[in-house]
Design an enzyme around this catalytic site. Structure first.
Site, PDB file in Angstrom:
ATOM      1  N   SER A 125      49.672 -28.548  17.929  1.00  0.00           N
ATOM      2  CA  SER A 125      49.334 -27.734  16.756  1.00  0.00           C
ATOM      3  C   SER A 125      48.267 -26.714  17.110  1.00  0.00           C
ATOM      4  O   SER A 125      47.416 -26.964  17.981  1.00  0.00           O
ATOM      5  CB  SER A 125      48.803 -28.669  15.673  1.00  0.00           C
ATOM      6  OG  SER A 125      48.148 -27.952  14.667  1.00  0.00           O
ATOM      7  N   TYR A 150      42.929 -35.758  12.646  1.00  0.00           N
ATOM      8  CA  TYR A 150      44.319 -35.404  12.954  1.00  0.00           C
ATOM      9  C   TYR A 150      44.360 -34.446  14.144  1.00  0.00           C
ATOM     10  O   TYR A 150      45.075 -34.669  15.126  1.00  0.00           O
ATOM     11  CB  TYR A 150      44.999 -34.764  11.737  1.00  0.00           C
ATOM     12  CG  TYR A 150      46.248 -33.991  12.096  1.00  0.00           C
ATOM     13  CD1 TYR A 150      47.404 -34.653  12.488  1.00  0.00           C
ATOM     14  CD2 TYR A 150      46.258 -32.591  12.074  1.00  0.00           C
ATOM     15  CE1 TYR A 150      48.545 -33.941  12.851  1.00  0.00           C
ATOM     16  CE2 TYR A 150      47.391 -31.874  12.426  1.00  0.00           C
ATOM     17  CZ  TYR A 150      48.529 -32.553  12.812  1.00  0.00           C
ATOM     18  OH  TYR A 150      49.650 -31.852  13.181  1.00  0.00           O
ATOM     19  N   LYS A 154      45.876 -34.642  18.303  1.00  0.00           N
ATOM     20  CA  LYS A 154      46.750 -33.703  19.028  1.00  0.00           C
ATOM     21  C   LYS A 154      46.118 -33.316  20.366  1.00  0.00           C
ATOM     22  O   LYS A 154      46.786 -33.245  21.406  1.00  0.00           O
ATOM     23  CB  LYS A 154      47.000 -32.447  18.178  1.00  0.00           C
ATOM     24  CG  LYS A 154      47.866 -32.702  16.962  1.00  0.00           C
ATOM     25  CD  LYS A 154      49.287 -33.059  17.345  1.00  0.00           C
ATOM     26  CE  LYS A 154      50.104 -33.554  16.198  1.00  0.00           C
ATOM     27  NZ  LYS A 154      51.393 -34.126  16.541  1.00  0.00           N
TER      28      LYS A 154
HETATM   29  P1  NAD Z   1      56.995 -34.967   9.016  1.00  0.00           P
HETATM   30  O1  NAD Z   1      56.015 -35.933   8.465  1.00  0.00           O
HETATM   31  O2  NAD Z   1      57.979 -34.359   8.103  1.00  0.00           O
HETATM   32  O3  NAD Z   1      57.794 -35.636  10.239  1.00  0.00           O
HETATM   33  C1  NAD Z   1      57.219 -36.604  11.067  1.00  0.00           C
HETATM   34  C2  NAD Z   1      58.157 -37.791  11.104  1.00  0.00           C
HETATM   35  O4  NAD Z   1      57.603 -38.788  11.973  1.00  0.00           O
HETATM   36  C3  NAD Z   1      58.367 -38.441   9.747  1.00  0.00           C
HETATM   37  O5  NAD Z   1      59.758 -38.527   9.497  1.00  0.00           O
HETATM   38  C4  NAD Z   1      57.739 -39.817   9.877  1.00  0.00           C
HETATM   39  O6  NAD Z   1      58.422 -40.781   9.125  1.00  0.00           O
HETATM   40  C5  NAD Z   1      57.829 -40.056  11.374  1.00  0.00           C
HETATM   41  N1  NAD Z   1      56.832 -40.962  11.966  1.00  0.00           N
HETATM   42  C6  NAD Z   1      55.490 -40.911  11.874  1.00  0.00           C
HETATM   43  N2  NAD Z   1      54.934 -41.887  12.616  1.00  0.00           N
HETATM   44  C7  NAD Z   1      55.951 -42.559  13.208  1.00  0.00           C
HETATM   45  C8  NAD Z   1      56.037 -43.665  14.097  1.00  0.00           C
HETATM   46  N3  NAD Z   1      54.942 -44.287  14.544  1.00  0.00           N
HETATM   47  N4  NAD Z   1      57.250 -44.088  14.485  1.00  0.00           N
HETATM   48  C9  NAD Z   1      58.379 -43.492  14.034  1.00  0.00           C
HETATM   49  N5  NAD Z   1      58.370 -42.439  13.200  1.00  0.00           N
HETATM   50  C10 NAD Z   1      57.161 -41.986  12.790  1.00  0.00           C
HETATM   51  O7  NAD Z   1      56.149 -33.840   9.771  1.00  0.00           O
HETATM   52  P2  NAD Z   1      56.629 -32.455  10.402  1.00  0.00           P
HETATM   53  O8  NAD Z   1      56.016 -31.375   9.608  1.00  0.00           O
HETATM   54  O9  NAD Z   1      58.068 -32.478  10.647  1.00  0.00           O
HETATM   55  O10 NAD Z   1      55.837 -32.525  11.772  1.00  0.00           O
HETATM   56  C11 NAD Z   1      56.435 -32.962  12.988  1.00  0.00           C
HETATM   57  C12 NAD Z   1      55.375 -32.953  14.077  1.00  0.00           C
HETATM   58  O11 NAD Z   1      54.847 -31.636  14.192  1.00  0.00           O
HETATM   59  C13 NAD Z   1      54.187 -33.871  13.808  1.00  0.00           C
HETATM   60  O12 NAD Z   1      53.797 -34.456  15.017  1.00  0.00           O
HETATM   61  C14 NAD Z   1      53.123 -32.921  13.313  1.00  0.00           C
HETATM   62  O13 NAD Z   1      51.833 -33.400  13.567  1.00  0.00           O
HETATM   63  C15 NAD Z   1      53.427 -31.668  14.120  1.00  0.00           C
HETATM   64  N6  NAD Z   1      52.939 -30.432  13.484  1.00  0.00           N
HETATM   65  C16 NAD Z   1      53.301 -30.154  12.196  1.00  0.00           C
HETATM   66  C17 NAD Z   1      52.799 -29.005  11.584  1.00  0.00           C
HETATM   67  C18 NAD Z   1      53.145 -28.692  10.158  1.00  0.00           C
HETATM   68  O14 NAD Z   1      52.407 -27.911   9.535  1.00  0.00           O
HETATM   69  N7  NAD Z   1      54.218 -29.216   9.589  1.00  0.00           N
HETATM   70  C19 NAD Z   1      51.950 -28.134  12.295  1.00  0.00           C
HETATM   71  C20 NAD Z   1      51.640 -28.446  13.617  1.00  0.00           C
HETATM   72  C21 NAD Z   1      52.140 -29.602  14.206  1.00  0.00           C
HETATM   73  N1  UFG Z   2      45.706 -23.044   0.610  1.00  0.00           N
HETATM   74  C1  UFG Z   2      45.379 -22.700  -0.690  1.00  0.00           C
HETATM   75  N2  UFG Z   2      45.796 -23.509  -1.698  1.00  0.00           N
HETATM   76  C2  UFG Z   2      46.521 -24.637  -1.472  1.00  0.00           C
HETATM   77  C3  UFG Z   2      46.872 -24.978  -0.146  1.00  0.00           C
HETATM   78  C4  UFG Z   2      46.429 -24.158   0.880  1.00  0.00           C
HETATM   79  O1  UFG Z   2      44.716 -21.695  -0.915  1.00  0.00           O
HETATM   80  O2  UFG Z   2      46.848 -25.344  -2.443  1.00  0.00           O
HETATM   81  C5  UFG Z   2      45.257 -22.164   1.701  1.00  0.00           C
HETATM   82  C6  UFG Z   2      44.364 -22.871   2.695  1.00  0.00           C
HETATM   83  O3  UFG Z   2      43.030 -22.843   2.269  1.00  0.00           O
HETATM   84  C7  UFG Z   2      44.626 -22.054   3.949  1.00  0.00           C
HETATM   85  C8  UFG Z   2      46.073 -21.595   3.800  1.00  0.00           C
HETATM   86  O4  UFG Z   2      46.391 -21.747   2.425  1.00  0.00           O
HETATM   87  O5  UFG Z   2      43.810 -20.933   3.932  1.00  0.00           O
HETATM   88  C9  UFG Z   2      47.048 -22.424   4.616  1.00  0.00           C
HETATM   89  O6  UFG Z   2      46.818 -23.791   4.332  1.00  0.00           O
HETATM   90  P1  UFG Z   2      47.812 -24.935   4.822  1.00  0.00           P
HETATM   91  O7  UFG Z   2      47.220 -26.244   4.373  1.00  0.00           O
HETATM   92  O8  UFG Z   2      49.191 -24.628   4.414  1.00  0.00           O
HETATM   93  O9  UFG Z   2      47.772 -24.794   6.394  1.00  0.00           O
HETATM   94  P2  UFG Z   2      46.554 -24.984   7.397  1.00  0.00           P
HETATM   95  O10 UFG Z   2      46.536 -23.773   8.249  1.00  0.00           O
HETATM   96  O11 UFG Z   2      45.304 -25.362   6.747  1.00  0.00           O
HETATM   97  O12 UFG Z   2      47.025 -26.292   8.155  1.00  0.00           O
HETATM   98  C10 UFG Z   2      48.076 -26.246   9.052  1.00  0.00           C
HETATM   99  C11 UFG Z   2      48.754 -27.600   9.191  1.00  0.00           C
HETATM  100  C12 UFG Z   2      47.801 -28.596   9.780  1.00  0.00           C
HETATM  101  C13 UFG Z   2      47.191 -28.064  11.021  1.00  0.00           C
HETATM  102  C14 UFG Z   2      46.567 -26.718  10.761  1.00  0.00           C
HETATM  103  C15 UFG Z   2      46.033 -26.061  11.974  1.00  0.00           C
HETATM  104  O13 UFG Z   2      49.190 -28.064   7.940  1.00  0.00           O
HETATM  105  O14 UFG Z   2      48.532 -29.747  10.097  1.00  0.00           O
HETATM  106  O15 UFG Z   2      47.560 -25.841  10.247  1.00  0.00           O
HETATM  107  O16 UFG Z   2      47.055 -25.857  12.873  1.00  0.00           O
HETATM  108  F1  UFG Z   2      46.215 -28.907  11.461  1.00  0.00           F
END
Ligand code: NAD
Ligand code: UFG
Length: 339
Positions: A125, A150, A154
């Site tokens: 991330s 979190y 990572k």
């Molecule tokens: P998500 O929660 O939709 O998907 C993650 C999946 O992993 C879920 O289906 C959950 O049930 C499963 N899971 C969690 N722990 C597990 C375990 N121990 N064993 C088996 N399954 C398990 O999340 P996502 O948005 O699809 O994210 C996927 C990956 O990308 C994650 O590692 C997340 O940290 C990373 N990521 C997500 C974002 C974002 O904003 N969505 C940003 C950066 C990185």
């Molecule tokens: N925001 C609002 N109102 C809301 C939700 C979010 O104003 O109800 C704003 C936040 O303050 C931020 C922007 O929208 O300025 C984006 O927020 P998100 O929560 O959608 O995304 P972030 O960038 O904070 O977080 C994301 C992922 C995290 C990751 C992070 C850094 O969700 O998992 O990027 O990579 F850690």
């Protein structure tokens, strides 16, 4: 057909990637404990792709069960999406985040060594960059200073992977640092389905649009940015999914360990995103300006030139496309995946 292990494959990014893998001729084997997703996703994947992927409801931290899967399935590649991802929850339960996210990664690395599986793509991330000193962010910019447990998991997993690559010369590892994934498959059959009150901006916006929440709180309009609201790099989840295919192709070149930012390279403020959503979908999003959210960085977007050049990959969708597809998913599934 090449089998590929996809941990977390029923989740938001995983399910979209599974579609792209099937299209590219892979046979995805999904392992997910369903702690943040639903089995119904598999039916939706079948509706889109014609294939219901093989599924194991298993916790990746369970070494013995995972060993059986490695023994039975014999795959060459892994994409490791499984993980817990809520920043707020990680502050409350840091040990859970460490044991789940780091623990599952350690199990995979141990079994990779045991079974001679060399290739893994890992979901990292942009959070690993902490508070950026400058944007756009490049892969060799300093990492660290994570503002929450979190993000720290990572970074810790990135370190584990680097150590593993040093020790295991035949390992090929792609660390993908995602920026902010939004959007959904164009069918509206799969999408992001957060449990409870969404933490992230786009699902909150779509829940306001569908009438589930009254108004959006914009967290801070006094940042040092053009309109005072925070800037992020919002990438369409299908573009992100395709980035994984590009990374897998790269691993076939046996590159050792590689790191790529996956984003669009373009920053969008919170208010710009709200307005893009309104104009793409012709819906008004009521909002109010609220206080800053602790831990938010003012500005964060990717330099994507390395991924563009070395992966031959580029995000194709723009912010309006993402807003349209997020809304299409939400309006077709006002309550998310309901079984
Ligand atoms: P998500 O929660 O939709 O998907 C993650 C999946 O992993 C879920 O289906 C959950 O049930 C499963 N899971 C969690 N722990 C597990 C375990 N121990 N064993 C088996 N399954 C398990 O999340 P996502 O948005 O699809 O994210 C996927 C990956 O990308 C994650 O590692 C997340 O940290 C990373 N990521 C997500 C974002 C974002 O904003 N969505 C940003 C950066 C990185
Ligand atoms: N925001 C609002 N109102 C809301 C939700 C979010 O104003 O109800 C704003 C936040 O303050 C931020 C922007 O929208 O300025 C984006 O927020 P998100 O929560 O959608 O995304 P972030 O960038 O904070 O977080 C994301 C992922 C995290 C990751 C992070 C850094 O969700 O998992 O990027 O990579 F850690």
């Amino acid at each position: 057909m090449a089998k590929i292990l996809v941990t977390g494959g029923t989740g938001y990014i995983g399910s979209h990637t599974v579609i792209e893998l099937i299209k590219a001729g892979y046979e995805p084997i999904i392992v997910d404990n369903l702690c943040n997703s639903k089995e119904l996703v598999l039916d939706r994947i079948k509706e889109i792709s014609g294939v219901r992927p093989k599924f194991y409801k298993v916790d990746v931290c369970d070494e013995n069960k995972m060993r059986e899967i490695f023994k039975n399935e014999k795959f060459n590649d892994i994409i490791h999406f499984a993980g817990l991802k809520s920043v707020a929850e990680s502050v409350k339960y840091p040990e859970l985040y460490q044991s789940n996210n780091i623990g599952s990664s350690k199990v995979l690395l141990k079994l990779m060594k045991e079974f001679g599986v060399h290739n893994i793509v890992f979901s990292s991330s942009a959070t690993v960059y902490g508070t950026p000193k400058k944007v756009p962010l490049k892969e060799d910019d300093p990492v660290g200073g994570c503002t929450n447990p979190y993000g720290q998991t990572k970074l810790d997993i990135e370190c584990l992977l680097k150590d593993y690559a040093k020790e295991n010369k035949d390992a090929n590892i792609a660390i993908l640092r995602y920026f902010n994934p939004i959007g959904a498959h164009k069918s509206g059959l799969i999408g992001e389905d957060p449990q409870g009150i969404p933490n992230n901006l786009m699902p909150y916006v779509t829940q306001v649009a569908v009438g589930k929440r009254e108004k959006l709180s914009v967290f801070g309009d006094d940042y040092n940015t053009p309109d005072g609201t925070c800037i992020r790099d919002y990438i369409h989840v299908v573009d992100l999914a395709k980035g994984h295919l590009a990374a897998l192709n790269k691993l076939k070149e046996k590159p050792g360990l590689v790191i790529y930012n996956l984003g669009t390279g373009k920053g969008t403020s919170v208010l710009e995103l709200v307005h893009a959503f309104e104009s793409a979908n012709n819906i008004k999003i009521p909002f109010e300006i609220a206080g800053r959210r602790p831990g938010d960085v003012p500005e964060n977007y990717a330099d994507v030139s390395k991924a563009n050049k070395e992966l031959h990959w580029k995000a194709e969708f723009n912010i309006e496309d993402s807003c349209r597809d997020s809304w299409n998913w939400q309006k077709k599934n006002p309550k998310g995946y309901e079984e």
